[in-house]
Design a protein around this motif. Structure first.
Motif, PDB file in Angstrom:
ATOM      1  N   VAL A 123      28.371  22.440 -13.374  1.00  0.00           N
ATOM      2  CA  VAL A 123      28.957  23.756 -13.625  1.00  0.00           C
ATOM      3  C   VAL A 123      29.894  24.052 -12.461  1.00  0.00           C
ATOM      4  O   VAL A 123      29.444  24.338 -11.350  1.00  0.00           O
ATOM      5  CB  VAL A 123      27.878  24.857 -13.721  1.00  0.00           C
ATOM      6  CG1 VAL A 123      28.515  26.181 -14.150  1.00  0.00           C
ATOM      7  CG2 VAL A 123      26.772  24.462 -14.679  1.00  0.00           C
ATOM      8  N   GLY A 124      31.187  23.942 -12.708  1.00  0.00           N
ATOM      9  CA  GLY A 124      32.122  24.106 -11.610  1.00  0.00           C
ATOM     10  C   GLY A 124      31.911  23.021 -10.565  1.00  0.00           C
ATOM     11  O   GLY A 124      31.956  21.831 -10.852  1.00  0.00           O
ATOM     12  N   ASP A 125      31.628  23.434  -9.332  1.00  0.00           N
ATOM     13  CA  ASP A 125      31.393  22.479  -8.255  1.00  0.00           C
ATOM     14  C   ASP A 125      29.906  22.263  -7.985  1.00  0.00           C
ATOM     15  O   ASP A 125      29.533  21.678  -6.973  1.00  0.00           O
ATOM     16  CB  ASP A 125      32.082  22.960  -6.969  1.00  0.00           C
ATOM     17  CG  ASP A 125      31.498  24.273  -6.454  1.00  0.00           C
ATOM     18  OD1 ASP A 125      30.913  25.017  -7.264  1.00  0.00           O
ATOM     19  OD2 ASP A 125      31.633  24.554  -5.249  1.00  0.00           O
ATOM     20  N   VAL A 126      29.062  22.738  -8.892  1.00  0.00           N
ATOM     21  CA  VAL A 126      27.606  22.644  -8.727  1.00  0.00           C
ATOM     22  C   VAL A 126      27.028  21.656  -9.735  1.00  0.00           C
ATOM     23  O   VAL A 126      27.386  21.698 -10.917  1.00  0.00           O
ATOM     24  CB  VAL A 126      26.933  24.020  -8.920  1.00  0.00           C
ATOM     25  CG1 VAL A 126      25.408  23.902  -8.825  1.00  0.00           C
ATOM     26  CG2 VAL A 126      27.449  25.016  -7.891  1.00  0.00           C
ATOM     27  N   VAL A 127      26.132  20.785  -9.269  1.00  0.00           N
ATOM     28  CA  VAL A 127      25.372  19.917 -10.170  1.00  0.00           C
ATOM     29  C   VAL A 127      23.939  20.425 -10.209  1.00  0.00           C
ATOM     30  O   VAL A 127      23.286  20.549  -9.168  1.00  0.00           O
ATOM     31  CB  VAL A 127      25.405  18.448  -9.714  1.00  0.00           C
ATOM     32  CG1 VAL A 127      24.395  17.616 -10.495  1.00  0.00           C
ATOM     33  CG2 VAL A 127      26.804  17.872  -9.904  1.00  0.00           C
ATOM     34  N   VAL A 128      23.485  20.751 -11.407  1.00  0.00           N
ATOM     35  CA  VAL A 128      22.108  21.184 -11.618  1.00  0.00           C
ATOM     36  C   VAL A 128      21.302  19.984 -12.103  1.00  0.00           C
ATOM     37  O   VAL A 128      21.694  19.308 -13.060  1.00  0.00           O
ATOM     38  CB  VAL A 128      22.028  22.328 -12.648  1.00  0.00           C
ATOM     39  CG1 VAL A 128      20.580  22.717 -12.903  1.00  0.00           C
ATOM     40  CG2 VAL A 128      22.834  23.536 -12.168  1.00  0.00           C
TER      41      VAL A 128
ATOM     42  N   GLY B   2      36.151  28.310 -17.135  1.00  0.00           N
ATOM     43  CA  GLY B   2      36.706  27.303 -16.241  1.00  0.00           C
ATOM     44  C   GLY B   2      36.510  27.663 -14.781  1.00  0.00           C
ATOM     45  O   GLY B   2      36.482  28.829 -14.396  1.00  0.00           O
ATOM     46  N   TYR B   3      36.402  26.645 -13.957  1.00  0.00           N
ATOM     47  CA  TYR B   3      36.142  26.824 -12.532  1.00  0.00           C
ATOM     48  C   TYR B   3      37.438  26.961 -11.758  1.00  0.00           C
ATOM     49  O   TYR B   3      38.403  26.257 -12.010  1.00  0.00           O
ATOM     50  CB  TYR B   3      35.352  25.606 -12.028  1.00  0.00           C
ATOM     51  CG  TYR B   3      35.082  25.601 -10.549  1.00  0.00           C
ATOM     52  CD1 TYR B   3      34.283  26.576  -9.981  1.00  0.00           C
ATOM     53  CD2 TYR B   3      35.616  24.617  -9.732  1.00  0.00           C
ATOM     54  CE1 TYR B   3      34.017  26.561  -8.624  1.00  0.00           C
ATOM     55  CE2 TYR B   3      35.358  24.591  -8.383  1.00  0.00           C
ATOM     56  CZ  TYR B   3      34.569  25.573  -7.824  1.00  0.00           C
ATOM     57  OH  TYR B   3      34.309  25.547  -6.490  1.00  0.00           O
ATOM     58  N   LYS B   4      37.479  27.885 -10.833  1.00  0.00           N
ATOM     59  CA  LYS B   4      38.642  28.057  -9.965  1.00  0.00           C
ATOM     60  C   LYS B   4      38.431  27.255  -8.680  1.00  0.00           C
ATOM     61  O   LYS B   4      37.390  27.409  -8.049  1.00  0.00           O
ATOM     62  CB  LYS B   4      38.832  29.520  -9.597  1.00  0.00           C
ATOM     63  CG  LYS B   4      39.070  30.470 -10.757  1.00  0.00           C
ATOM     64  CD  LYS B   4      39.189  31.898 -10.238  1.00  0.00           C
ATOM     65  CE  LYS B   4      39.381  32.882 -11.372  1.00  0.00           C
ATOM     66  NZ  LYS B   4      39.444  34.275 -10.866  1.00  0.00           N
ATOM     67  N   PRO B   5      39.382  26.426  -8.281  1.00  0.00           N
ATOM     68  CA  PRO B   5      39.232  25.727  -7.005  1.00  0.00           C
ATOM     69  C   PRO B   5      39.053  26.727  -5.868  1.00  0.00           C
ATOM     70  O   PRO B   5      39.851  27.632  -5.694  1.00  0.00           O
ATOM     71  CB  PRO B   5      40.542  24.950  -6.867  1.00  0.00           C
ATOM     72  CG  PRO B   5      41.038  24.804  -8.269  1.00  0.00           C
ATOM     73  CD  PRO B   5      40.608  26.054  -8.976  1.00  0.00           C
ATOM     74  N   VAL B   6      37.992  26.569  -5.113  1.00  0.00           N
ATOM     75  CA  VAL B   6      37.648  27.542  -4.086  1.00  0.00           C
ATOM     76  C   VAL B   6      38.734  27.631  -3.026  1.00  0.00           C
ATOM     77  O   VAL B   6      39.010  28.693  -2.482  1.00  0.00           O
ATOM     78  CB  VAL B   6      36.291  27.192  -3.449  1.00  0.00           C
ATOM     79  CG1 VAL B   6      35.953  28.154  -2.323  1.00  0.00           C
ATOM     80  CG2 VAL B   6      35.203  27.245  -4.506  1.00  0.00           C
ATOM     81  N   GLN B   7      39.393  26.492  -2.721  1.00  0.00           N
ATOM     82  CA  GLN B   7      40.413  26.521  -1.687  1.00  0.00           C
ATOM     83  C   GLN B   7      41.538  27.492  -2.030  1.00  0.00           C
ATOM     84  O   GLN B   7      42.126  28.112  -1.160  1.00  0.00           O
ATOM     85  CB  GLN B   7      40.993  25.120  -1.461  1.00  0.00           C
ATOM     86  CG  GLN B   7      40.118  24.224  -0.613  1.00  0.00           C
ATOM     87  CD  GLN B   7      38.959  23.643  -1.401  1.00  0.00           C
ATOM     88  OE1 GLN B   7      38.843  23.877  -2.594  1.00  0.00           O
ATOM     89  NE2 GLN B   7      38.098  22.897  -0.745  1.00  0.00           N
ATOM     90  N   ASP B   8      41.866  27.612  -3.325  1.00  0.00           N
ATOM     91  CA  ASP B   8      42.929  28.518  -3.724  1.00  0.00           C
ATOM     92  C   ASP B   8      42.568  29.964  -3.424  1.00  0.00           C
ATOM     93  O   ASP B   8      43.417  30.782  -3.099  1.00  0.00           O
ATOM     94  CB  ASP B   8      43.219  28.366  -5.229  1.00  0.00           C
ATOM     95  CG  ASP B   8      43.792  27.002  -5.554  1.00  0.00           C
ATOM     96  OD1 ASP B   8      44.213  26.303  -4.614  1.00  0.00           O
ATOM     97  OD2 ASP B   8      43.812  26.644  -6.738  1.00  0.00           O
ATOM     98  N   ILE B   9      41.277  30.283  -3.519  1.00  0.00           N
ATOM     99  CA  ILE B   9      40.831  31.643  -3.287  1.00  0.00           C
ATOM    100  C   ILE B   9      41.044  32.034  -1.835  1.00  0.00           C
ATOM    101  O   ILE B   9      41.372  33.162  -1.515  1.00  0.00           O
ATOM    102  CB  ILE B   9      39.338  31.775  -3.659  1.00  0.00           C
ATOM    103  CG1 ILE B   9      39.152  31.446  -5.143  1.00  0.00           C
ATOM    104  CG2 ILE B   9      38.821  33.173  -3.363  1.00  0.00           C
ATOM    105  CD1 ILE B   9      37.706  31.289  -5.527  1.00  0.00           C
TER     106      ILE B   9
END
Length: 359
Positions: A315-320, A35-42
Motif C-alpha cells: 500500500v503505497g510505500d508500505v508492505v503489510v 494512488g500514492y504520492k511520492p513523499v519527496q514531492d511533499i
C-alpha cells in the motif's frame, strides 16, 4: 531521409508510451486504494532549503525553526529526521532488555533466541540496548527536541518506555526492531520478494491479529491489529513521526494535568503506546490525503482490506505482511506454522513486560 525520420518518430512515440504506462501504474495492490504520492514531492520545499542554505528570503525553515520550540512537533520531527524513500533499509537490528548481553545478569533463557538475529543477519549491526543505555541514547538522538526527551523520561512504566523507544530509534536511525523474546527464522533480506523494488518501499508491518469472531473486542483492541514487536522502517517514516508526536503530546498533556501516574492515567497502555495506538497510526497514514490521492467520497482503507491476507500486500510505500510472518505457530486466525515460507519471526509471547516491578 523520410524513412529515418519515421523511424526516429516511431522510437519517440514508443518511449513516450512506455513512460506513460509506467507513470500511471498504480503503486498499490489493494483494489480501490487511492494512488500514492511520492513523499519527496511533499517535502520539496524543505529539501530546496537544505540545498540552498544561503537563500535570503524569509524561508519556511526560518519560520519553523527560528525559535526551536515554536513550530509544531511534527514539523520539527520531519525536519530533524527527513524521510528518503530510495536508499536501502539501514542494516540495523535493535532490541531492548534490562541488561545488555555482555552482562552476567542477562537472562540465560534469552541468549539463544537473541543470538539468532546475529546468526541470521551477519552483516547487520545488532544492538541490544540495556535500560541504563536507553535513556542516554534517546537524549542524544533527540537533544534538539527536549519535549520528546521529557516525554520519554516522564513515562511511569518500563513497558511504556520500551514501546516508545522502538518508535524513537526507528524514526531516527531506521532498520529492524524486534522484541528480545523473538526468534529470527529467516534473514531480514528475504522478507521481501525479489520482484518488489526496494526503492519504492520504506516500511514493513505485520498483522498480529485477524479475529473473525463476534467477541473479538474482548481479546484484541482492533479488528485488524498490527504488531509492534517487530517493525522494519527507513529513517523518518511518517507513521513513526506520527506515533512519536502522539505519544509525546499525550504524555505531556497527562503530566500537566497531574494524572501521569499508575492507576490515574486516562489511557490504557494498549491505547497509549501499544498495539491499539500503533494500529491507528498505520491506518491514519493509509487514509491521509497528504500521502495518497484520495477522492472525496472514496472508501477508506479499513480492516476489510487485510482480513484473510496470506501474502505480501503493498500500500503505497508500505508492505503489510500476513499474520504468518511474525506470528507463526499461534494455532489460530489461519496462521501458518514456523516452517511456512512466509514465517519470518517467531514471537515467544513470554510476557517479559509483565515482570516490570512497577506494575
Amino acid at each position: 531521409m523520410p524513412t529515418l525520420r519515421k523511424a526516429v518518430f516511431a522510437v519517440i512515440c514508443l518511449v513516450a508510451f512506455v513512460f506513460l504506462i509506467r507513470s500511471t501504474r498504480p503503486a498499490t495492490d489493494i483494489p480501490g486504494v487511492p494512488g500514492y504520492k511520492p513523499v519527496q514531492d511533499i517535502f520539496a520545499e524543505e529539501q530546496e532549503l537544505l540545498l540552498n542554505p544561503k537563500k535570503k528570503a524569509k524561508s519556511r525553515q526560518q519560520q519553523l525553526f527560528g525559535p526551536a520550540l515554536t513550530a509544531p512537533l511534527r514539523d520539527r520531527l520531519r525536519y530533524q529526521f527527513p524521510y528518503k524513500l530510495e536508499p536501502h533499509f539501514p542494516a540495523y537490528i535493535w532490541q531492548t532488555w534490562k541488561y545488555a548481553p555482555s552482562s552476567s545478569r542477562f537472562d540465560r533463557d534469552l541468549r539463544e533466541v537473541e543470538a539468532t538475529w546475529t546468526e541470521m543477519n551477519p552483516y547487520f549491526t545488532h544492538q541490544v540496548i540495556g535500560d541504563d543505555t536507553q535513556r542516554h541514547l534517546i537524549e542524544y538522538l533527540y537533544g534538539s527536541m527536549p519535549d520528546v526527551f521529557e516525554a520519554y523520561d516522564s513515562l511511569p512504566l518500563a513497558v511504556m518506555k520500551a514501546d516508545f523507544f522502538r518508535y524513537l530509534v526507528l524514526l531516527a536511525r531506521g532498520g529492524v526492531y524486534s522484541d528480545i523474546d523473538t526468534r529470527a527464522l529467516k534473514p531480514a533480506h528475504y522478507w521481501l520478494p525479489e520482484e518488489l523494488d526496494r526503492s519504492t518501499i520504506g516500511f514493513m508491518v505485520g498483522i498480529e491479529a485477524d479475529p473473525d469472531r463476534p467477541d473479538w473486542h474482548d481479546w484484541y483492541s482492533r479488528r485488524i491489529q498490527f504488531c509492534q514487536w517487530t517493525i522494519v522502517s527507513k529513517p523518518g517514516h511518517p507513521i513513526l513521526r506520527d506515533m512519536v508526536a502522539y505519544i509525546t503530546e499525550e504524555t505531556l498533556r497527562m503530566k500537566r494535568a497531574g494524572i501521569l501516574k499508575v492507576g490515574k492515567m486516562d489511557k490504557t497502555i494498549m491505547e497509549f503506546t501499544g498495539p491499539g495506538a500503533w494500529t491507528d497510526a498505520v491506518f491514519r497514514y493509509f487514509n491521509d490525503p497528504n500521502y495518497f490521492n484520495i477522492v472525496p467520497g472514496e472508501k477508506n482503507v479499513t480492516y476489510e482490506d487485510f482480513s484473510g491476507q496470506t501474502t505480501h500486500r503493498k500500500v503505497g510505500d508500505v508492505v503489510v505482511l500476513p499474520i504468518t510472518s511474525f506470528s507463526p505457530g499461534v494455532g489460530q486466525m489461519n496462521a501458518g506454522d514456523t516452517d511456512h515460507p512466509m514465517a519470518f519471526v517467531k514471537h515467544n509471547f513470554d510476557g517479559t513486560w509483565k515482570t516490570d516491578p512497577s506494575l
